[in-house]
Write an enzyme that holds these catalytic residues in place. Structure first.
Site, PDB file in Angstrom:
ATOM      1  N   ASP A  47       0.818  -1.208   0.000  1.00  0.00           N
ATOM      2  CA  ASP A  47       0.000   0.000   0.000  1.00  0.00           C
ATOM      3  C   ASP A  47       0.854   1.262   0.000  1.00  0.00           C
ATOM      4  O   ASP A  47       0.463   2.288  -0.572  1.00  0.00           O
ATOM      5  CB  ASP A  47      -0.929   0.002   1.219  1.00  0.00           C
ATOM      6  CG  ASP A  47      -2.108  -0.936   1.021  1.00  0.00           C
ATOM      7  OD1 ASP A  47      -2.322  -1.390  -0.112  1.00  0.00           O
ATOM      8  OD2 ASP A  47      -2.814  -1.212   2.012  1.00  0.00           O
ATOM      9  N   GLY A  48       2.025   1.208   0.619  1.00  0.00           N
ATOM     10  CA  GLY A  48       2.910   2.361   0.612  1.00  0.00           C
ATOM     11  C   GLY A  48       3.359   2.720  -0.793  1.00  0.00           C
ATOM     12  O   GLY A  48       3.485   3.903  -1.133  1.00  0.00           O
ATOM     13  N   GLU A 124      -4.554   9.412   5.059  1.00  0.00           N
ATOM     14  CA  GLU A 124      -4.817  10.281   6.199  1.00  0.00           C
ATOM     15  C   GLU A 124      -3.824  11.424   6.269  1.00  0.00           C
ATOM     16  O   GLU A 124      -2.788  11.429   5.604  1.00  0.00           O
ATOM     17  CB  GLU A 124      -4.753   9.491   7.514  1.00  0.00           C
ATOM     18  CG  GLU A 124      -3.358   9.180   8.022  1.00  0.00           C
ATOM     19  CD  GLU A 124      -2.783   7.903   7.494  1.00  0.00           C
ATOM     20  OE1 GLU A 124      -1.615   7.934   7.061  1.00  0.00           O
ATOM     21  OE2 GLU A 124      -3.476   6.870   7.515  1.00  0.00           O
ATOM     22  N   ARG A 149      -6.102  18.267  24.000  1.00  0.00           N
ATOM     23  CA  ARG A 149      -4.733  18.113  24.515  1.00  0.00           C
ATOM     24  C   ARG A 149      -4.374  16.637  24.464  1.00  0.00           C
ATOM     25  O   ARG A 149      -5.115  15.796  24.942  1.00  0.00           O
ATOM     26  CB  ARG A 149      -4.605  18.643  25.943  1.00  0.00           C
ATOM     27  CG  ARG A 149      -4.562  20.164  26.044  1.00  0.00           C
ATOM     28  CD  ARG A 149      -4.517  20.643  27.476  1.00  0.00           C
ATOM     29  NE  ARG A 149      -4.332  22.092  27.559  1.00  0.00           N
ATOM     30  CZ  ARG A 149      -5.321  22.985  27.457  1.00  0.00           C
ATOM     31  NH1 ARG A 149      -6.559  22.554  27.275  1.00  0.00           N
ATOM     32  NH2 ARG A 149      -5.070  24.279  27.535  1.00  0.00           N
ATOM     33  N   ASP A 151      -1.342  13.666  22.300  1.00  0.00           N
ATOM     34  CA  ASP A 151      -0.197  13.467  21.407  1.00  0.00           C
ATOM     35  C   ASP A 151      -0.457  13.977  19.994  1.00  0.00           C
ATOM     36  O   ASP A 151       0.471  14.343  19.282  1.00  0.00           O
ATOM     37  CB  ASP A 151       0.179  11.982  21.359  1.00  0.00           C
ATOM     38  CG  ASP A 151       0.914  11.538  22.615  1.00  0.00           C
ATOM     39  OD1 ASP A 151       1.216  12.402  23.459  1.00  0.00           O
ATOM     40  OD2 ASP A 151       1.173  10.332  22.752  1.00  0.00           O
ATOM     41  N   ALA A 163      -5.865   2.075   8.177  1.00  0.00           N
ATOM     42  CA  ALA A 163      -4.425   2.256   8.366  1.00  0.00           C
ATOM     43  C   ALA A 163      -4.145   2.799   9.773  1.00  0.00           C
ATOM     44  O   ALA A 163      -4.542   2.200  10.764  1.00  0.00           O
ATOM     45  CB  ALA A 163      -3.881   3.175   7.272  1.00  0.00           C
ATOM     46  N   LYS A 166      -7.066   3.075  12.301  1.00  0.00           N
ATOM     47  CA  LYS A 166      -7.483   1.846  12.999  1.00  0.00           C
ATOM     48  C   LYS A 166      -6.538   1.532  14.143  1.00  0.00           C
ATOM     49  O   LYS A 166      -6.970   1.085  15.221  1.00  0.00           O
ATOM     50  CB  LYS A 166      -7.541   0.673  12.022  1.00  0.00           C
ATOM     51  CG  LYS A 166      -7.934  -0.661  12.665  1.00  0.00           C
ATOM     52  CD  LYS A 166      -7.959  -1.755  11.623  1.00  0.00           C
ATOM     53  CE  LYS A 166      -8.316  -3.090  12.267  1.00  0.00           C
ATOM     54  NZ  LYS A 166      -7.301  -3.530  13.264  1.00  0.00           N
ATOM     55  N   ALA A 186      -3.933   9.521  21.944  1.00  0.00           N
ATOM     56  CA  ALA A 186      -3.606   9.632  23.372  1.00  0.00           C
ATOM     57  C   ALA A 186      -4.053  10.973  23.952  1.00  0.00           C
ATOM     58  O   ALA A 186      -3.242  11.744  24.466  1.00  0.00           O
ATOM     59  CB  ALA A 186      -2.101   9.411  23.599  1.00  0.00           C
TER      60      ALA A 186
END
Length: 270
Positions: A47-48, A124, A149, A151, A163, A166, A186
């Protein structure tokens, strides 16, 4: 038919590419190799590799169709395996393909110096702060939704929902839905800081704007496999793009079968 073959740098993919070129060259009356203005782009790898091919031909996205041949670790976009080259060539010769279209993500990046850029992503886009936590206001259609607030944040297309989205707990979405999904990485949720704490999905006419509260903090902004590090982001907007990516489907693999094959496999437990 004008064909471009795009492969990654692995010896395995290069060998598959060479074999495919030999097979196609046997039908010179039907196929020509054209890397500049192709009708069909055959991506060989994972996929990359297909994401890289998409970015290469982004300025022709309305004219080209993609075909994926899987040799990598994950071939979610691929309909063909590396040992099916003869069948692929026969299909190119004999069949009229169905065109399958998937939604794309549009990102508008506004910099603090007043400049702006527009980026399209097939999977994304993500914002992450290099050190500490990212603090940002999230607005939907110009109205403040939450003060985030954590990551970072990701905005994913339906096909990209399988990707990174998920992996951080986002939902898997069928690409028949023209939408984008915003997911938290996070997030901090306590008596002081409060966010939704779950992914949210917006439709084709809605706009998400993310405004970092500290514009001089260094942020990593990624679009698919492309990364940019900057301390000059004023805001970023996400919406469903008016463009779509097209795949030439000579045999269509239903979306949920792709999901099952990629993440669950064929084994059924009674």
């Amino acid at each position: 038919m004008r064909i471009s073959i795009y492969q990654n740098k692995s010896a395995r993919s290069q060998k598959v590419s060479d074999n495919l070129k030999i097979l196609l060259s046997e039908h010179k009356h039907r196929f020509t190799f054209d890397e500049i203005n192709p009708e069909v782009v055959i991506s060989i790898g994972g996929d990359g590799t297909l994401l890289s091919a998409f970015q290469k031909y982004l300025d022709q996205i309305d004219q080209v169709r993609f075909v994926g041949v899987h040799t990598g670790h994950l071939g979610f976009y691929a309909d063909w395996q590396e040992f099916e080259l003869d069948e692929l060539v026969d299909s190119l010769l004999q069949l009229q393909p169905q065109t399958i279209k998937y939604p794309l993500l549009e990102s508008i990046v506004q910099y603090s110096d007043g400049s702006q850029k527009r980026v399209l992503s097939m999977n994304e886009a993500a914002l992450k702060q290099i050190s500490g936590t990212l603090a940002a206001d999230v607005l939907i259609d110009g109205e403040l939704f939450e003060r985030f607030r954590g990551d970072g944040l990701t905005a994913a297309t339906p096909t990209g929902s399988t990707a990174y989205n998920k992996a951080i707990g986002g939902a898997v979405m069928n690409p028949s839905l023209a939408s984008i999904q915003l997911s938290e990485i996070a997030s901090i949720n306590n008596q002081v800081f409060r966010t939704l704490g779950s992914p949210l999905v917006v439709g084709p006419k809605e706009v998400i704007r993310v405004v970092p509260l500290k514009a001089d903090n260094e942020i990593i902004l990624s679009h698919d496999h492309l990364n940019e590090t900057t301390d000059q982001i004023a805001w970023v907007e996400f919406r469903v793009a008016h463009e779509q990516v097209s795949f030439a489907s000579y045999r269509h693999t239903p979306f949920w079968r792709r999901v099952r094959n990629s993440f669950i496999g064929d084994e059924v437990v009674d």
